[in-house]
Scaffold this active site. Structure first.
Site, short mmCIF file in Angstrom:
data_model
loop_
_atom_site.label_atom_id
_atom_site.label_comp_id
_atom_site.label_asym_id
_atom_site.label_seq_id
_atom_site.Cartn_x
_atom_site.Cartn_y
_atom_site.Cartn_z
CE1 TYR A 26 0.79 1.56 4.27
CE2 TYR A 26 0.99 -0.74 4.60
CZ TYR A 26 1.20 0.16 4.86
OH TYR A 26 1.96 0.84 5.98
CG PHE B 26 0.30 9.20 5.31
CD1 PHE B 26 0.36 7.95 6.04
CD2 PHE B 26 -0.20 9.90 4.70
CE1 PHE B 26 -0.93 7.73 5.81
CE2 PHE B 26 -1.47 9.66 3.99
CZ PHE B 26 -1.87 8.35 4.81
CG ASP B 27 3.06 3.80 6.13
OD1 ASP B 27 4.54 3.36 5.73
OD2 ASP B 27 2.27 3.22 7.10
CB ILE C 246 -8.38 2.99 10.35
CG1 ILE C 246 -7.90 3.07 8.62
CG2 ILE C 246 -7.20 3.97 10.94
CD1 ILE C 246 -7.45 4.04 8.02
CE1 TYR D 283 -4.48 6.10 12.17
CE2 TYR D 283 -4.80 7.03 9.88
CZ TYR D 283 -4.63 6.01 10.70
OH TYR D 283 -3.47 4.93 11.24
CG PHE E 86 -4.77 4.23 2.18
CD1 PHE E 86 -3.68 3.73 2.97
CD2 PHE E 86 -5.69 4.42 2.93
CE1 PHE E 86 -3.41 4.20 3.98
CE2 PHE E 86 -5.26 5.05 4.73
CZ PHE E 86 -3.92 5.19 4.98
#
Length: 253
Positions: free
Chosen positions: A174, A184-185, A202, A228, A245
């Site tokens: 991902y 961010f990831d 989540i 979040y 995502f």
């Protein structure tokens, strides 16, 4: 909540106290086999106004205190600071009672908390508005499906494997970004897929994973309430941020 300025004042006080402690041990060390000439380097480049050790240490403490007050957006009152130093050196009693000191600290804590809450609300309001606009536009794009919860997904690669249930563990690749494109990831950048329980992520992911077949690749747009929420996550994901995502379901365990 940490009060940096107050903590720094305390730390500076302890630092100076430590510098003045164990004088006997320091004297013994100075007269050991290692000579002063071999351990002390002359500071010829020093500012003439900061020639002595005491001047240097005082300047260091002053720099740290003033810098932290500036970062905390507090006005550093040099007159009050000088008054305190003069009073201590003259062995005078504090001009503030313990009750006044506690009240000042409590007031500072409250003001800091209010500033933080106001800043968080501003970020939250901005993210909510921008997220709502993005989701409204994204829902109209070809191939995007909007679920009852508000999750938006689009299948970009179709797999034919099994679908995970809530009691399974999945292996996924991902990448996650904010709606402005900030990543961010990414498991892709780490060079290996991630592994976690379906229900260990989540809400938006929990729902999306159970819609996927092994081999599927989805694009997800996850509203903040399925991500979040108001708390955000770390420095990268602010309060009420909508998250995007790209998710590839590699395997089910």
């Amino acid at each position: 909540m940490k009060l940096n300025s107050i903590a720094l004042i305390t730390a500076s006080t302890l630092f100076l106290a430590a510098c003045g402690s164990d004088k006997e041990e320091s004297t013994e060390a100075a007269t050991s086999d290692t000579t002063t000439e071999s351990t002390v380097v002359a500071d010829d480049a020093a500012d003439p106004a900061l020639a002595s050790l005491e001047q240097k240490l005082s300047y260091i403490v002053g720099t740290n205190l003033a810098g932290q007050f500036k970062r905390d957006e507090l006005n550093f009152d040099i007159n009050a600071f000088t008054m305190a130093i003069n009073d201590v050196q003259a062995d005078k009693e504090s001009r503030l009672s313990q009750e006044q000191i506690q009240l000042a600290i409590t007031t500072m804590q409250q003001q800091t908390k209010e500033k933080q809450m106001a800043a968080q609300k501003a970020v939250s309001d901005k993210n909510k508005a921008e997220g709502a606009a993005y989701l409204e536009a994204n829902a109209k794009k070809e191939g995007v499906i909007v679920t009852e919860s508000g999750l938006q997904y689009k299948e970009v690669v179709s797999g034919d494997g099994e679908m995970p249930t809530s009691d399974k563990t999945v292996v996924v690749h991902y990448a996650g970004t904010l709606i402005d494109g900030t990543e961010f990831d990414s498991s892709y950048k780490r060079g290996e897929p991630a592994e976690f329980p379906v229900t260990g992520v989540i809400k938006g992911w929990v729902e999306a994973l159970q819609l996927m077949n092994v081999g599927d690749k989805f694009e997800l747009a996850i509203p903040s309430e399925l991500a979040y929420g108001t708390r955000g996550s770390g420095a990268a994901i602010g309060a009420d941020a909508t998250l995007l995502f790209e998710v590839e379901l590699v395997a089910i365990k």
